[in-house]
Design a protein around this motif. Structure first.
Motif, PDB file in Angstrom:
ATOM      1  N   UNK A 111      79.184  85.934  -7.777  1.00 52.97           N
ATOM      2  CA  UNK A 111      80.338  85.117  -8.141  1.00 52.97           C
ATOM      3  C   UNK A 111      81.609  85.704  -7.535  1.00 52.97           C
ATOM      4  N   UNK A 112      82.689  84.941  -7.612  1.00 50.90           N
ATOM      5  CA  UNK A 112      84.005  85.438  -7.202  1.00 50.90           C
ATOM      6  C   UNK A 112      84.733  86.099  -8.369  1.00 50.90           C
ATOM      7  N   UNK A 113      84.069  86.194  -9.501  1.00 48.32           N
ATOM      8  CA  UNK A 113      84.671  86.759 -10.703  1.00 48.32           C
ATOM      9  C   UNK A 113      84.437  88.268 -10.702  1.00 48.32           C
ATOM     10  N   UNK A 114      85.458  89.070 -10.879  1.00 45.21           N
ATOM     11  CA  UNK A 114      85.245  90.527 -10.912  1.00 45.21           C
ATOM     12  C   UNK A 114      84.472  90.940 -12.159  1.00 45.21           C
ATOM     13  N   UNK A 115      83.258  91.443 -11.936  1.00 46.66           N
ATOM     14  CA  UNK A 115      82.388  91.846 -13.040  1.00 46.66           C
ATOM     15  C   UNK A 115      81.907  93.270 -12.801  1.00 46.66           C
ATOM     16  N   UNK A 116      81.959  94.111 -13.833  1.00 46.35           N
ATOM     17  CA  UNK A 116      81.466  95.481 -13.706  1.00 46.35           C
ATOM     18  C   UNK A 116      79.967  95.569 -13.915  1.00 46.35           C
ATOM     19  N   UNK A 117      79.392  94.580 -14.600  1.00 47.78           N
ATOM     20  CA  UNK A 117      77.969  94.624 -14.930  1.00 47.78           C
ATOM     21  C   UNK A 117      77.275  93.402 -14.352  1.00 47.78           C
ATOM     22  N   UNK A 118      76.364  93.642 -13.392  1.00 46.44           N
ATOM     23  CA  UNK A 118      75.536  92.577 -12.829  1.00 46.44           C
ATOM     24  C   UNK A 118      74.097  93.075 -12.815  1.00 46.44           C
ATOM     25  N   UNK A 119      73.230  92.408 -13.551  1.00 48.78           N
ATOM     26  CA  UNK A 119      71.825  92.819 -13.623  1.00 48.78           C
ATOM     27  C   UNK A 119      70.956  91.621 -13.931  1.00 48.78           C
ATOM     28  N   UNK A 120      69.704  91.701 -13.496  1.00 44.84           N
ATOM     29  CA  UNK A 120      68.723  90.696 -13.895  1.00 44.84           C
ATOM     30  C   UNK A 120      68.050  91.202 -15.170  1.00 44.84           C
ATOM     31  N   UNK A 121      68.120  90.409 -16.216  1.00 48.80           N
ATOM     32  CA  UNK A 121      67.675  90.870 -17.525  1.00 48.80           C
ATOM     33  C   UNK A 121      66.171  91.107 -17.546  1.00 48.80           C
ATOM     34  N   UNK A 122      65.770  92.163 -18.262  1.00 50.55           N
ATOM     35  CA  UNK A 122      64.358  92.535 -18.386  1.00 50.55           C
ATOM     36  C   UNK A 122      64.031  92.766 -19.857  1.00 50.55           C
ATOM     37  N   UNK A 123      62.766  92.570 -20.238  1.00 51.27           N
ATOM     38  CA  UNK A 123      62.374  92.916 -21.614  1.00 51.27           C
ATOM     39  C   UNK A 123      62.693  94.380 -21.909  1.00 51.27           C
ATOM     40  N   UNK A 124      63.275  94.630 -23.057  1.00 54.08           N
ATOM     41  CA  UNK A 124      63.654  95.988 -23.436  1.00 54.08           C
ATOM     42  C   UNK A 124      65.100  96.332 -23.169  1.00 54.08           C
ATOM     43  N   UNK A 125      65.809  95.499 -22.384  1.00 58.98           N
ATOM     44  CA  UNK A 125      67.248  95.691 -22.236  1.00 58.98           C
ATOM     45  C   UNK A 125      67.918  95.377 -23.572  1.00 58.98           C
ATOM     46  N   UNK A 126      68.969  96.117 -23.903  1.00 54.52           N
ATOM     47  CA  UNK A 126      69.838  95.755 -25.015  1.00 54.52           C
ATOM     48  C   UNK A 126      71.232  95.526 -24.436  1.00 54.52           C
ATOM     49  N   UNK A 127      71.768  94.340 -24.680  1.00 51.05           N
ATOM     50  CA  UNK A 127      73.071  93.970 -24.141  1.00 51.05           C
ATOM     51  C   UNK A 127      73.946  93.419 -25.262  1.00 51.05           C
ATOM     52  N   UNK A 128      75.237  93.428 -25.014  1.00 49.87           N
ATOM     53  CA  UNK A 128      76.161  92.731 -25.903  1.00 49.87           C
ATOM     54  C   UNK A 128      76.384  91.320 -25.379  1.00 49.87           C
ATOM     55  N   UNK A 129      76.693  90.414 -26.277  1.00 47.67           N
ATOM     56  CA  UNK A 129      77.183  89.075 -25.910  1.00 47.67           C
ATOM     57  C   UNK A 129      78.506  88.914 -26.654  1.00 47.67           C
ATOM     58  N   UNK A 130      79.629  88.878 -25.915  1.00 51.66           N
ATOM     59  CA  UNK A 130      80.941  88.977 -26.547  1.00 51.66           C
ATOM     60  C   UNK A 130      82.016  88.125 -25.858  1.00 51.66           C
ATOM     61  N   UNK A 131      81.912  86.811 -25.909  1.00 52.15           N
ATOM     62  CA  UNK A 131      82.979  85.984 -25.347  1.00 52.15           C
ATOM     63  C   UNK A 131      84.243  86.076 -26.204  1.00 52.15           C
ATOM     64  N   UNK A 132      85.343  85.654 -25.641  1.00 52.52           N
ATOM     65  CA  UNK A 132      86.593  85.658 -26.403  1.00 52.52           C
ATOM     66  C   UNK A 132      87.606  84.703 -25.807  1.00 52.52           C
ATOM     67  N   UNK A 133      88.577  84.346 -26.609  1.00 54.30           N
ATOM     68  CA  UNK A 133      89.743  83.575 -26.156  1.00 54.30           C
ATOM     69  C   UNK A 133      90.972  84.291 -26.695  1.00 54.30           C
ATOM     70  N   UNK A 134      91.936  84.545 -25.805  1.00 51.70           N
ATOM     71  CA  UNK A 134      93.121  85.326 -26.145  1.00 51.70           C
ATOM     72  C   UNK A 134      94.365  84.633 -25.589  1.00 51.70           C
ATOM     73  N   UNK A 135      95.477  84.886 -26.254  1.00 47.51           N
ATOM     74  CA  UNK A 135      96.764  84.380 -25.786  1.00 47.51           C
ATOM     75  C   UNK A 135      97.634  85.603 -25.511  1.00 47.51           C
ATOM     76  N   UNK A 136      97.587  86.043 -24.242  1.00 46.99           N
ATOM     77  CA  UNK A 136      98.149  87.317 -23.812  1.00 46.99           C
ATOM     78  C   UNK A 136      99.429  87.058 -23.044  1.00 46.99           C
ATOM     79  N   UNK A 137     100.526  87.551 -23.558  1.00 44.71           N
ATOM     80  CA  UNK A 137     101.831  87.303 -22.940  1.00 44.71           C
ATOM     81  C   UNK A 137     101.874  87.788 -21.492  1.00 44.71           C
ATOM     82  N   UNK A 138     101.261  88.959 -21.224  1.00 47.89           N
ATOM     83  CA  UNK A 138     101.308  89.519 -19.872  1.00 47.89           C
ATOM     84  C   UNK A 138     100.658  88.599 -18.845  1.00 47.89           C
ATOM     85  N   UNK A 139      99.710  87.752 -19.275  1.00 50.50           N
ATOM     86  CA  UNK A 139      99.092  86.785 -18.372  1.00 50.50           C
ATOM     87  C   UNK A 139      99.810  85.449 -18.406  1.00 50.50           C
ATOM     88  N   UNK A 140     100.040  84.922 -19.586  1.00 53.06           N
ATOM     89  CA  UNK A 140     100.600  83.567 -19.700  1.00 53.06           C
ATOM     90  C   UNK A 140     102.061  83.495 -19.288  1.00 53.06           C
TER      91      UNK A 140
END
Length: 422
Positions: free
Chosen positions: A334-363
């Motif tokens: 993707x064109x999105x900067x991501x630190x973690x790119x992997x093909x998931x395998x049985x036995x992996x433990x991952x977080x799933x953590x989406x969010x929505x924020x209203x950040x003054x420094x961006x907006x």
């Protein structure tokens, strides 16, 4: 203290030795105390690799794997040390406790290693990364317990939160619940962020007052024998969501549930992240904050003004755990900067953590406002400044079939409000 089955660690050592024994002797150094200030050390936490292979939580140790022979080196302590620091296992006791072939004193290490060929650090690092990526049954057992205790601590925070408290008082509630259950170490510094502070992704001050009508975001987890929990919940301080809070919360929850359902072996983590961005883009469009084609909002970066971090990372003995060794390294499609790119395998433990924020420094950034003026309703977004942010995070075990969710803290709106009302 040492009641976890030592056979678990012995099997891991044998597996590592089998992989690398032809390359030479394997030497792994445990952690050392780290000075905090004069004559005071930070609370000791063992090196993750050393803990993974031994279960030893004492500082100053070394492990040597010489073919099929396992040698643990422990500090030689004197009576003065025992007066101030208490009992430290000696060679005979350590051999029995940790089920190694031989135990020697650490001051004998250099003589033992002299003239021997050793596995290169980069080779050892890659082998350990590859092994640690797939969690063993023993590791998963510890992670389930860490999650259960951390989950109860999150429930305690929901129950105790009320206006006019300070963020650090809820931090104390979480810490106390973990300590009472016997988990002495947190997996990372807790984020306890009320109101606008919840829009600071790694907020650390934890000292602001709580106000009725605001929400509180708590990102906190304990660890058990090094294995971490990483849980985030966001809830209304007065126990009842406003209409605006409910609208944004439902977007985040929908994105999280959709991605958990898709978390299967063979799925690329980057594709999961893109899917979360699409769900959030659709939700923000429904609120009038974004407009345009969803693909364009994702690829053009407009969604990242409201969702600037990654969806997922590996979890284990480090809260941002190893990603699996060189053979698992993948390019980011993707064109999105991501630190973690992997093909998931049985036995992996991952977080799933989406969010929505209203950040003054961006907006409020002039360059970003010019870039996204055709796709972002900045006038409406400005009215959300002070709202803060919402993140929901669970810990997920990848399995053949549906994923196992280790996290059982309430997250449906009715269940959250009921937990707060208790």
């Amino acid at each position: 203290m040492y009641n976890h089955r030592m056979s678990h660690y012995r099997a891991l050592r044998r597996s590592l030795a089998k992989r690398l024994s032809r390359r030479g002797l394997i030497h792994l150094q445990g952690g050392k105390p780290v000075p905090r200030n004069f004559d005071v050390d930070y609370a000791f936490r063992q090196n993750s690799d050393f803990l993974y292979l031994t279960g030893v939580e004492e500082p100053g140790c070394h492990l040597v794997l010489d073919g099929s022979r396992e040698v643990l080196f422990v500090p030689r302590v004197d009576a003065h040390h025992r007066v101030w620091e208490g009992h430290v296992p000696g060679p005979a006791e350590a051999k029995r406790l940790f089920r190694v072939d031989r135990v020697m004193y650490a001051d004998e290490l250099n003589k033992f290693l002299r003239g021997r060929k050793r596995v290169a650090p980069s080779v050892l690092r890659d082998a350990l990364d590859e092994m640690r990526a797939v969690k063993t049954p023993g590791g998963l057992e510890l992670m389930r317990r860490a999650n259960a205790v951390s989950g109860q601590a999150h429930l305690s925070v929901m129950k105790e939160a009320k206006a006019d408290m300070r963020e650090y008082q809820l931090q104390a509630v979480f810490d106390a619940a973990c300590l009472k259950a016997g988990l002495k170490h947190l997996a990372y510094p807790s984020i306890v962020a009320a109101g606008a502070n919840s829009a600071v992704l790694h907020y650390r001050k934890n000292d602001a007052p709580l106000r009725s009508g605001d929400m509180l975001l708590i990102d906190a987890g304990a660890e058990l024998r090094g294995y971490a929990a990483d849980i985030t919940r966001t809830f209304p301080i007065n126990g009842r969501f406003t209409r605006r809070q409910r609208d944004v919360y439902e977007i985040v929850l929908e994105a999280q549930k959709a991605c958990i359902a898709r978390a299967r072996p063979g799925v690329l983590s980057a594709d999961l992240h893109v899917h979360s961005m699409r769900v959030i883009a659709e939700g923000l469009k429904s609120l009038g904050l974004l407009h345009g084609e969803t693909d364009g909002l994702v690829e053009g970066g407009a969604v990242r003004l409201f969702y600037p971090h990654g969806l997922t990372h590996m979890l284990g003995l480090d809260v941002h755990d190893v990603t699996g060794g060189k053979r698992r390294v993948l390019p980011n499609p993707t064109k999105i900067p991501l630190r973690f790119v992997a093909r998931l395998e049985p036995g992996f433990v991952i977080t799933i953590e989406p969010g929505v924020y209203f950040i003054s420094a961006l907006l409020r950034d002039p360059a970003l406002r010019r870039k996204h003026k055709s796709s972002v309703n900045f006038a409406l977004a400005d009215s959300f400044l002070g709202f803060g942010g919402i993140r929901i995070e669970d810990d997920i075990v990848i399995r053949n079939g549906p994923a196992e969710n280790l996290t059982s803290v309430p997250k449906e709106i009715a269940a959250v409000e009921a937990a707060c009302a208790r």
